[in-house]
Motif scaffolding. Sequence first.
Motif, PDB file in Angstrom:
ATOM      1  N   THR A   1      40.418   2.978   5.945  1.00 55.87           N
ATOM      2  CA  THR A   1      41.172   3.422   5.365  1.00 55.87           C
ATOM      3  C   THR A   1      40.734   4.822   4.501  1.00 55.87           C
ATOM      4  OG1 THR A   1      43.406   2.326   4.894  1.00 55.87           O
ATOM      5  CG2 THR A   1      43.183   4.275   3.175  1.00 55.87           C
ATOM      6  N   VAL A   2      40.445   5.828   4.837  1.00 53.63           N
ATOM      7  CA  VAL A   2      39.398   7.000   3.726  1.00 53.63           C
ATOM      8  C   VAL A   2      40.548   7.926   2.639  1.00 53.63           C
ATOM      9  CG1 VAL A   2      38.383   9.016   4.057  1.00 53.63           C
ATOM     10  CG2 VAL A   2      37.741   6.903   5.558  1.00 53.63           C
ATOM     11  N   GLU A   3      40.081   7.237   1.474  1.00 55.31           N
ATOM     12  CA  GLU A   3      40.572   8.224   0.989  1.00 55.31           C
ATOM     13  C   GLU A   3      40.873   9.092   0.545  1.00 55.31           C
ATOM     14  OE1 GLU A   3      41.302   5.377  -2.534  1.00 55.31           O
ATOM     15  OE2 GLU A   3      42.045   3.761  -1.408  1.00 55.31           O
ATOM     16  N   SER A   4      39.183   9.326   0.334  1.00 51.19           N
ATOM     17  CA  SER A   4      38.639  10.347  -0.434  1.00 51.19           C
ATOM     18  C   SER A   4      37.406  10.848   1.023  1.00 51.19           C
ATOM     19  CB  SER A   4      38.066  10.607  -1.133  1.00 51.19           C
ATOM     20  OG  SER A   4      37.498  12.253  -2.083  1.00 51.19           O
ATOM     21  N   PRO A   5      36.774  12.402   1.187  1.00 42.56           N
ATOM     22  CA  PRO A   5      37.553  13.473   1.465  1.00 42.56           C
ATOM     23  C   PRO A   5      38.982  13.840   2.221  1.00 42.56           C
ATOM     24  CG  PRO A   5      35.607  13.737   2.857  1.00 42.56           C
ATOM     25  CD  PRO A   5      36.008  12.334   2.270  1.00 42.56           C
ATOM     26  N   LEU A   6      39.787  14.842   1.717  1.00 43.40           N
ATOM     27  CA  LEU A   6      41.229  15.096   2.960  1.00 43.40           C
ATOM     28  C   LEU A   6      40.485  15.676   4.185  1.00 43.40           C
ATOM     29  CD1 LEU A   6      44.126  15.875   0.119  1.00 43.40           C
ATOM     30  CD2 LEU A   6      43.680  13.665   1.320  1.00 43.40           C
ATOM     31  N   ASP A   7      41.354  15.141   5.332  1.00 43.85           N
ATOM     32  CA  ASP A   7      41.061  16.571   6.457  1.00 43.85           C
ATOM     33  C   ASP A   7      40.354  17.668   5.795  1.00 43.85           C
ATOM     34  OD1 ASP A   7      39.729  16.745   8.249  1.00 43.85           O
ATOM     35  OD2 ASP A   7      41.791  16.545   9.827  1.00 43.85           O
TER      36      ASP A   7
ATOM     37  N   ALA B   1      29.675  15.098  -1.204  1.00 46.08           N
ATOM     38  CA  ALA B   1      30.602  14.871  -1.231  1.00 46.08           C
ATOM     39  C   ALA B   1      31.196  12.998  -1.118  1.00 46.08           C
ATOM     40  CB  ALA B   1      31.118  15.158   0.470  1.00 46.08           C
ATOM     41  N   HIS B   2      32.107  12.702  -1.669  1.00 48.70           N
ATOM     42  CA  HIS B   2      31.810  11.669  -2.191  1.00 48.70           C
ATOM     43  C   HIS B   2      33.309  11.042  -1.567  1.00 48.70           C
ATOM     44  CE1 HIS B   2      29.824  11.208  -5.991  1.00 48.70           C
ATOM     45  NE2 HIS B   2      29.960  12.439  -6.294  1.00 48.70           N
ATOM     46  N   VAL B   3      32.819   9.911  -0.223  1.00 51.99           N
ATOM     47  CA  VAL B   3      33.149   9.357   0.611  1.00 51.99           C
ATOM     48  C   VAL B   3      33.843   7.998  -0.088  1.00 51.99           C
ATOM     49  CG1 VAL B   3      33.475   8.507   3.344  1.00 51.99           C
ATOM     50  CG2 VAL B   3      32.043  10.113   2.526  1.00 51.99           C
ATOM     51  N   ILE B   4      34.949   7.843  -0.336  1.00 55.51           N
ATOM     52  CA  ILE B   4      35.406   6.582  -0.626  1.00 55.51           C
ATOM     53  C   ILE B   4      36.830   6.301  -0.124  1.00 55.51           C
ATOM     54  CG2 ILE B   4      36.658   5.856  -3.050  1.00 55.51           C
ATOM     55  CD1 ILE B   4      35.478   8.018  -4.181  1.00 55.51           C
ATOM     56  N   GLY B   5      36.797   4.851   0.642  1.00 52.97           N
ATOM     57  CA  GLY B   5      37.875   3.946   1.194  1.00 52.97           C
ATOM     58  C   GLY B   5      37.759   2.635   0.860  1.00 52.97           C
ATOM     59  N   ASN B   6      37.971   1.787   2.507  1.00 51.16           N
ATOM     60  CA  ASN B   6      39.008   1.039   2.588  1.00 51.16           C
ATOM     61  C   ASN B   6      38.824   0.202   4.299  1.00 51.16           C
ATOM     62  OD1 ASN B   6      40.207  -2.101   3.084  1.00 51.16           O
ATOM     63  ND2 ASN B   6      39.441  -1.917   1.573  1.00 51.16           N
TER      64      ASN B   6
ATOM     65  N   GLU C   1      30.449   6.643  -0.585  1.00 49.97           N
ATOM     66  CA  GLU C   1      29.194   7.139  -0.557  1.00 49.97           C
ATOM     67  C   GLU C   1      29.115   8.248  -0.876  1.00 49.97           C
ATOM     68  OE1 GLU C   1      25.038   7.190   1.354  1.00 49.97           O
ATOM     69  OE2 GLU C   1      26.093   5.086   0.729  1.00 49.97           O
ATOM     70  N   ARG C   2      27.533   9.108  -1.077  1.00 48.82           N
ATOM     71  CA  ARG C   2      27.850  10.508  -1.231  1.00 48.82           C
ATOM     72  C   ARG C   2      27.181  11.514   0.369  1.00 48.82           C
ATOM     73  NH1 ARG C   2      26.497  12.395  -6.509  1.00 48.82           N
ATOM     74  NH2 ARG C   2      24.177  12.385  -6.191  1.00 48.82           N
ATOM     75  N   VAL C   3      27.819  12.151  -0.010  1.00 52.69           N
ATOM     76  CA  VAL C   3      26.833  12.783   1.765  1.00 52.69           C
ATOM     77  C   VAL C   3      27.080  13.982   1.302  1.00 52.69           C
ATOM     78  CG1 VAL C   3      27.284  13.690   3.777  1.00 52.69           C
ATOM     79  CG2 VAL C   3      28.312  10.977   3.253  1.00 52.69           C
ATOM     80  N   MET C   4      25.552  14.479   1.963  1.00 50.60           N
ATOM     81  CA  MET C   4      25.629  16.209   1.467  1.00 50.60           C
ATOM     82  C   MET C   4      25.931  17.046   1.597  1.00 50.60           C
ATOM     83  SD  MET C   4      22.903  15.379  -0.957  1.00 50.60           S
ATOM     84  CE  MET C   4      23.298  17.685  -1.585  1.00 50.60           C
ATOM     85  N   LEU C   5      26.296  18.031   1.212  1.00 49.41           N
ATOM     86  CA  LEU C   5      26.887  18.894   2.839  1.00 49.41           C
ATOM     87  C   LEU C   5      26.192  20.754   2.618  1.00 49.41           C
ATOM     88  CD1 LEU C   5      30.317  18.532   0.628  1.00 49.41           C
ATOM     89  CD2 LEU C   5      30.041  17.697   2.851  1.00 49.41           C
ATOM     90  N   ASN C   6      26.476  21.280   3.352  1.00 46.97           N
ATOM     91  CA  ASN C   6      26.507  22.027   3.586  1.00 46.97           C
ATOM     92  C   ASN C   6      26.708  23.461   3.484  1.00 46.97           C
ATOM     93  OD1 ASN C   6      23.502  20.872   4.650  1.00 46.97           O
ATOM     94  ND2 ASN C   6      24.097  20.584   7.050  1.00 46.97           N
TER      95      ASN C   6
ATOM     96  N   ILE D   1      31.986  14.287   8.509  1.00 43.06           N
ATOM     97  CA  ILE D   1      31.825  12.819   8.048  1.00 43.06           C
ATOM     98  C   ILE D   1      32.526  11.984   8.693  1.00 43.06           C
ATOM     99  CG2 ILE D   1      31.726  11.643   5.954  1.00 43.06           C
ATOM    100  CD1 ILE D   1      32.368  14.543   4.672  1.00 43.06           C
ATOM    101  N   THR D   2      31.904  11.337   9.660  1.00 43.77           N
ATOM    102  CA  THR D   2      32.366  10.802  11.063  1.00 43.77           C
ATOM    103  C   THR D   2      32.241   9.322   9.966  1.00 43.77           C
ATOM    104  OG1 THR D   2      31.788  11.484  12.652  1.00 43.77           O
ATOM    105  CG2 THR D   2      32.390   9.363  13.028  1.00 43.77           C
TER     106      THR D   2
END
Length: 509
Positions: free
Chosen positions: A141-147, A156-161, A188-193, A199-200
């Motif tokens: 389950t990926v709560e953030s970010p939304l698609d 981007a803060h990738v947050i989930g379970n 996890e923090r993911v740098m964005l361009n 984000i996979t």
Amino acid sequence: GTQCPGVGIDETSAYADRSYMNVAGEFKLISAEDINGGLMIRARMEYAMDVPVITNLAEQSYTNQDTITVEGTVTADGKVNVYVNDVKVSSVDSQDRRFSAQVNITDEENTIKVTAELNGIETEPSASVVVIKDKEAPVVTVESPLDNAKVNVEVAHVIGNVTDNIGLSKLQINDKDVVVDESGNFHERVMLNKGTNIITVKATDNAGNVTTVVRTVIAELEVPVISNILPNEDVTLTEGDTLTVSFNAPTGGEGYFRIVVPFGLESNELGIPMTENDGLYTGTWTVPEGTEAASLFIEVVYISEHGYEVTGTAEGRVIIEGEVDPNPTVITNLQPTENSELRIGETFEISFNAPAGGQAYYRILLPFEPLSNRPGNLMTEVEPGLYRATYTAHEGVVASGLQIEVIFEAQDGTTLTEIAEGRLTLVGEMQNLPISAVIIGDEAYDMDYLNSNPEAQAKLLNWYNLNKTVYIKLDNDTIVTTTGQEVSIDVLPQMLKYFDSTGIKLYSK
């Protein structure tokens, strides 16, 4: 006896020189005894086999397949039997002391062991291994970010379970291993361009089942620009008229506008919604009944689809006119128009013109006193429409730049207030200069003010460097130098500016 093997002569043996006989206690070549050939022993040979070993499976393994390959080694080639949960499911022949068997596994937990067989007799079973069959993929389950999220940040803060029914092997975000806590949570923090970012999130369990969640994030890292804010000229309106406001900005956002009073408090409300047509945002407002105002600002708000909020102000102002009163109630000729200085007991006159028959008051606005709800000091209507009062400077009040406010209450209930252009300065007596004042030339400083004001401290230091005298007022009657020498008030200048936390005051001899 019965424990010795039978011995014979092989007359065709090429190795006669290796055969010996014990003759009278001495070993001799049998050829020396005229025997042709070599000795041979006829015997029945039996061979033993050790327990085979499974080499390709750990003590506990996982798979998501219905079949599995069992490989291993034996000490001698022969038949190898494979058992799954104590049931023989396969028999294969080893080759070069290695074996490989493909077996079906039907249960969730499968215990596998092998035996070697020689002449119908099996060895003890090998050490068993357990194979867990798991075809259920992890739940991610990926709560953030939304698609298809649209953002204005570089991270981007990738947050989930993530959970799994058997056991999770790893979680990766964009092929990077990510830490998962005991509850399966990850962040996890993911740098964005700039632009589109993929984000996979990939979870793999111990059996190799994979669940992949993909999020598309569109990043805009430049603040958008709004332009062509209208009206760009002042607009005069009356009740019932419609004001049209517009601006240009990137498409897909939201537009609002609000009408703001000059120097008013900022509002948290976005304002009146606007509609968009190909990047042109337009909104309207109708003047309510009974509204009057002058020099209203028009502020527009643009919120981009990426979350940027940009504001702008139209060059044109809004003037809303009401009905014109042929006989308006106004204050005119307000005096004083110039600044005045008063010492204790001195007076000056306050006056103005307004409609006859009203009530008039004045107030001296002291900076260190809160505003009172009292109308003020009563003024006299000395002739129809002319109101006048005399103010006397009181002992103990010293201040500079005081405003003079007049209040007029007309017979119809209208109340007007106005501030005179002239300011009032109340000059104190030099002997009333506050105790602990530090005197530098024609200026004096409250001690607390001096301790907290860098400019005053710099002036004091410069004064010392010039070898000029600094005076301190110790009490009501004593003034001394910094060396302790008492001096007369006569050494002070005719006028002193005194600085404290409330402002500047004047003291005079």
